[in-house]
Design a protein around this motif. Structure first.
Motif, PDB file in Angstrom:
ATOM      1  N   LEU A  68      40.610 -54.627 -36.126  1.00 50.26           N
ATOM      2  CA  LEU A  68      39.402 -54.216 -37.279  1.00 50.26           C
ATOM      3  C   LEU A  68      38.384 -54.745 -36.819  1.00 50.26           C
ATOM      4  O   LEU A  68      37.118 -54.057 -36.572  1.00 50.26           O
ATOM      5  N   PRO A  69      38.145 -56.050 -36.178  1.00 51.38           N
ATOM      6  CA  PRO A  69      36.770 -56.504 -35.568  1.00 51.38           C
ATOM      7  C   PRO A  69      36.476 -55.887 -34.337  1.00 51.38           C
ATOM      8  O   PRO A  69      35.100 -55.637 -34.298  1.00 51.38           O
ATOM      9  N   ARG A  70      37.278 -55.583 -33.712  1.00 52.61           N
ATOM     10  CA  ARG A  70      37.120 -54.782 -32.258  1.00 52.61           C
ATOM     11  C   ARG A  70      36.494 -53.668 -32.758  1.00 52.61           C
ATOM     12  O   ARG A  70      35.247 -53.077 -32.143  1.00 52.61           O
ATOM     13  N   THR A  71      37.424 -52.801 -33.753  1.00 53.89           N
ATOM     14  CA  THR A  71      36.731 -51.649 -34.086  1.00 53.89           C
ATOM     15  C   THR A  71      35.287 -51.557 -34.848  1.00 53.89           C
ATOM     16  O   THR A  71      34.444 -50.690 -34.490  1.00 53.89           O
ATOM     17  N   LEU A  72      35.013 -52.559 -35.753  1.00 54.05           N
ATOM     18  CA  LEU A  72      33.774 -52.651 -36.336  1.00 54.05           C
ATOM     19  C   LEU A  72      32.637 -52.887 -35.311  1.00 54.05           C
ATOM     20  O   LEU A  72      31.581 -52.538 -35.301  1.00 54.05           O
ATOM     21  N   GLY A  73      32.911 -54.085 -34.310  1.00 53.30           N
ATOM     22  CA  GLY A  73      32.096 -54.222 -33.420  1.00 53.30           C
ATOM     23  C   GLY A  73      31.464 -53.128 -32.425  1.00 53.30           C
ATOM     24  O   GLY A  73      30.344 -53.321 -32.114  1.00 53.30           O
ATOM     25  N   ALA A  74      32.475 -52.489 -32.170  1.00 56.71           N
ATOM     26  CA  ALA A  74      32.275 -51.333 -31.339  1.00 56.71           C
ATOM     27  C   ALA A  74      30.945 -50.237 -31.917  1.00 56.71           C
ATOM     28  O   ALA A  74      30.325 -49.860 -31.398  1.00 56.71           O
ATOM     29  N   LEU A  75      31.436 -50.024 -33.390  1.00 56.16           N
ATOM     30  CA  LEU A  75      30.636 -49.311 -34.044  1.00 56.16           C
ATOM     31  C   LEU A  75      29.224 -49.669 -34.109  1.00 56.16           C
ATOM     32  O   LEU A  75      28.288 -48.815 -34.057  1.00 56.16           O
ATOM     33  N   THR A 204      35.045 -53.744 -24.842  1.00 53.81           N
ATOM     34  CA  THR A 204      35.147 -54.113 -26.042  1.00 53.81           C
ATOM     35  C   THR A 204      36.102 -54.954 -26.569  1.00 53.81           C
ATOM     36  O   THR A 204      36.266 -55.173 -27.830  1.00 53.81           O
ATOM     37  N   SER A 205      36.730 -55.428 -25.384  1.00 52.92           N
ATOM     38  CA  SER A 205      37.915 -56.317 -25.862  1.00 52.92           C
ATOM     39  C   SER A 205      37.676 -57.564 -26.313  1.00 52.92           C
ATOM     40  O   SER A 205      38.851 -58.330 -26.680  1.00 52.92           O
ATOM     41  N   PHE A 206      36.514 -58.115 -25.905  1.00 54.00           N
ATOM     42  CA  PHE A 206      36.568 -59.594 -26.273  1.00 54.00           C
ATOM     43  C   PHE A 206      35.793 -59.483 -27.748  1.00 54.00           C
ATOM     44  O   PHE A 206      35.125 -60.721 -28.209  1.00 54.00           O
ATOM     45  N   LEU A 207      35.353 -58.415 -28.346  1.00 53.41           N
ATOM     46  CA  LEU A 207      34.825 -58.620 -29.794  1.00 53.41           C
ATOM     47  C   LEU A 207      35.770 -59.032 -30.821  1.00 53.41           C
ATOM     48  O   LEU A 207      36.703 -58.719 -31.016  1.00 53.41           O
ATOM     49  N   SER A 210      33.170 -63.061 -35.232  1.00 50.82           N
ATOM     50  CA  SER A 210      31.877 -63.616 -34.802  1.00 50.82           C
ATOM     51  C   SER A 210      30.644 -62.456 -34.291  1.00 50.82           C
ATOM     52  O   SER A 210      29.781 -62.458 -34.463  1.00 50.82           O
ATOM     53  N   SER A 211      31.196 -61.774 -33.392  1.00 50.00           N
ATOM     54  CA  SER A 211      30.652 -60.829 -32.638  1.00 50.00           C
ATOM     55  C   SER A 211      30.230 -59.608 -33.786  1.00 50.00           C
ATOM     56  O   SER A 211      28.969 -59.403 -33.800  1.00 50.00           O
ATOM     57  N   VAL A 212      31.053 -59.382 -34.566  1.00 52.67           N
ATOM     58  CA  VAL A 212      30.592 -58.418 -35.715  1.00 52.67           C
ATOM     59  C   VAL A 212      29.639 -58.942 -36.631  1.00 52.67           C
ATOM     60  O   VAL A 212      28.655 -58.410 -37.148  1.00 52.67           O
ATOM     61  N   ALA A 213      29.603 -60.127 -36.834  1.00 56.07           N
ATOM     62  CA  ALA A 213      28.800 -60.803 -37.661  1.00 56.07           C
ATOM     63  C   ALA A 213      27.144 -60.572 -36.918  1.00 56.07           C
ATOM     64  O   ALA A 213      26.161 -60.314 -37.706  1.00 56.07           O
ATOM     65  N   VAL A 214      27.215 -61.234 -35.675  1.00 53.59           N
ATOM     66  CA  VAL A 214      26.005 -61.063 -35.073  1.00 53.59           C
ATOM     67  C   VAL A 214      25.282 -59.583 -34.729  1.00 53.59           C
ATOM     68  O   VAL A 214      24.179 -59.444 -35.110  1.00 53.59           O
ATOM     69  N   LEU A 215      26.388 -58.609 -34.443  1.00 52.16           N
ATOM     70  CA  LEU A 215      25.765 -57.425 -34.398  1.00 52.16           C
ATOM     71  C   LEU A 215      25.353 -56.878 -35.635  1.00 52.16           C
ATOM     72  O   LEU A 215      24.238 -55.999 -35.676  1.00 52.16           O
TER      73      LEU A 215
END
Length: 349
Positions: A68-75, A204-207, A210-215
């Motif tokens: 889920l965080p990786r998917t949202l982060g990529a978006l 995107t494998s490291f998202l 915390s990455s989602v929050a920043v992005l």
């Protein structure tokens, strides 16, 4: 960041008639992008290292913590790149402009290489504790700071953002210089090459969360400010003389647009590396689909960028299971083929 200068209504200078958005086309495209994003979100939750899996009830922790965080982060990262690309193309009045023009890519790459090289040296001379302390500073922070430094150097070399052509040339010079410095550091510390390659290929494998929050925070801050500049971008399309006659403060507007582009690009690059063509192709696809002024164009380009990068992320996880492809490679191939097809249609009869 200071509040962007207010832009007067364009009145008669605003696009009218056949250049205005056709009735319903912009909302339809927005709904289409939202539907695609939702579909890709579901696919992203099902795409894993062992192939496709819809048994979310038995993999709840895996889905919540990784997919889920990786998917949202990529978006959200794709949305920032698409938005930055739309700003760049409007600012330079060039449909082939992309977010990396002003030295942000080379600066981010140099920042990553410097941290990797310094980490290797400290690991040899000071031991693991010092290396761990350095790595806690973070490659993400180094990439973000490096991207901003690259843009600042370009602005300094060009004497500000008042002359777009000089600004572009300054970006080319700074990009070449910082890339040369990056190569020099790698010669002195070859161990940094592998990390640089991962960064340049995009991943995107490291998202994580915390990455989602920043992005998400960056997107929530930059998009409304960019929308406030939409009328100024519409005026810039008409030429500098017309924009001045409409009361647009060109130096302040251009500087604000450069700052917004740098923030969006720096944040995305710091999290996912150098993902190619998303910032270039997303606004291009929107303009080919609907005719719109920069207000809806900016928002739709952000949506298209998010969909493109998320589609690349899902494909990167699914094409060669259990091996994962760098998402930047897929977006580069897809974007390059898209541009080749357009060129062939335009110039080959």
């Amino acid at each position: 960041m200071s509040t962007p200068p207010s832009i007067p209504a364009l009145g008669a200078g605003a696009p009218t008639g056949p250049t205005c958005p056709t009735a319903g086309s912009v909302p339809r495209l927005g709904l289409g992008l939202a539907a695609l994003a939702l579909l890709l979100l579901l696919l992203g939750l099902a795409a894993g290292g062992e192939g496709w899996s819809w048994a979310w009830s038995t993999e709840l922790e895996l889905v919540r913590a990784i997919r889920l965080p990786r998917t949202l982060g990529a978006l959200t990262a794709g949305a920032l790149l698409g938005l930055a690309g739309a700003i760049a193309q409007g600012l330079f009045r060039n449909p082939l402009a992309d977010p990396y023009l002003l030295g942000s890519a080379a600066g981010a790459s140099l920042g990553v290489v410097l941290v990797l090289a310094a980490g290797g040296l400290l690991g040899m001379h000071l031991g693991l504790a010092a290396t761990g302390f350095l790595m806690r500073i973070g490659l993400v922070s180094a990439a973000f700071v490096g991207a901003l430094v690259g843009v600042l150097l370009t602005l300094a070399l060009a004497g500000g953002a008042a002359r777009p052509t000089v600004l572009l040339l300054g970006g080319v010079v700074v990009g070449v210089l910082l890339a040369a410095l990056s190569d020099l550091v790698i010669l002195l510390s070859p161990d940094a090459l592998r990390g640089k390659q991962v960064f340049l290929l995009g991943t995107t494998s490291f998202l994580g969360w915390s990455s989602v929050a920043v992005l998400s925070a960056t997107l929530a801050a930059v998009l409304p400010l960019a929308m406030r500049m939409a009328r100024a971008l519409d005026a810039l399309v008409l030429g500098d003389a017309t924009a001045r006659s409409l009361g647009v403060p060109l130096p302040q507007v251009r500087m604000t647009l450069v700052v917004l582009m740098a923030l969006a690009t720096g944040c995305a690059v710091a999290q996912v590396g150098l993902v190619a063509f998303v910032g270039l192709v997303a606004p291009h696809l929107v303009r080919r689909t609907v005719v719109a002024t920069h207000g809806p164009l900016l928002a739709l380009s952000a949506g298209a960028g998010g969909v493109l990068l998320l589609a690349g992320d899902v494909a990167a996880r699914s094409v060669l299971v259990p091996q994962e492809l760098p998402v930047g490679v897929l977006t580069a191939v897809a974007g390059g083929l898209y541009l080749l097809v357009l060129l062939r249609r335009k110039f080959v009869r």
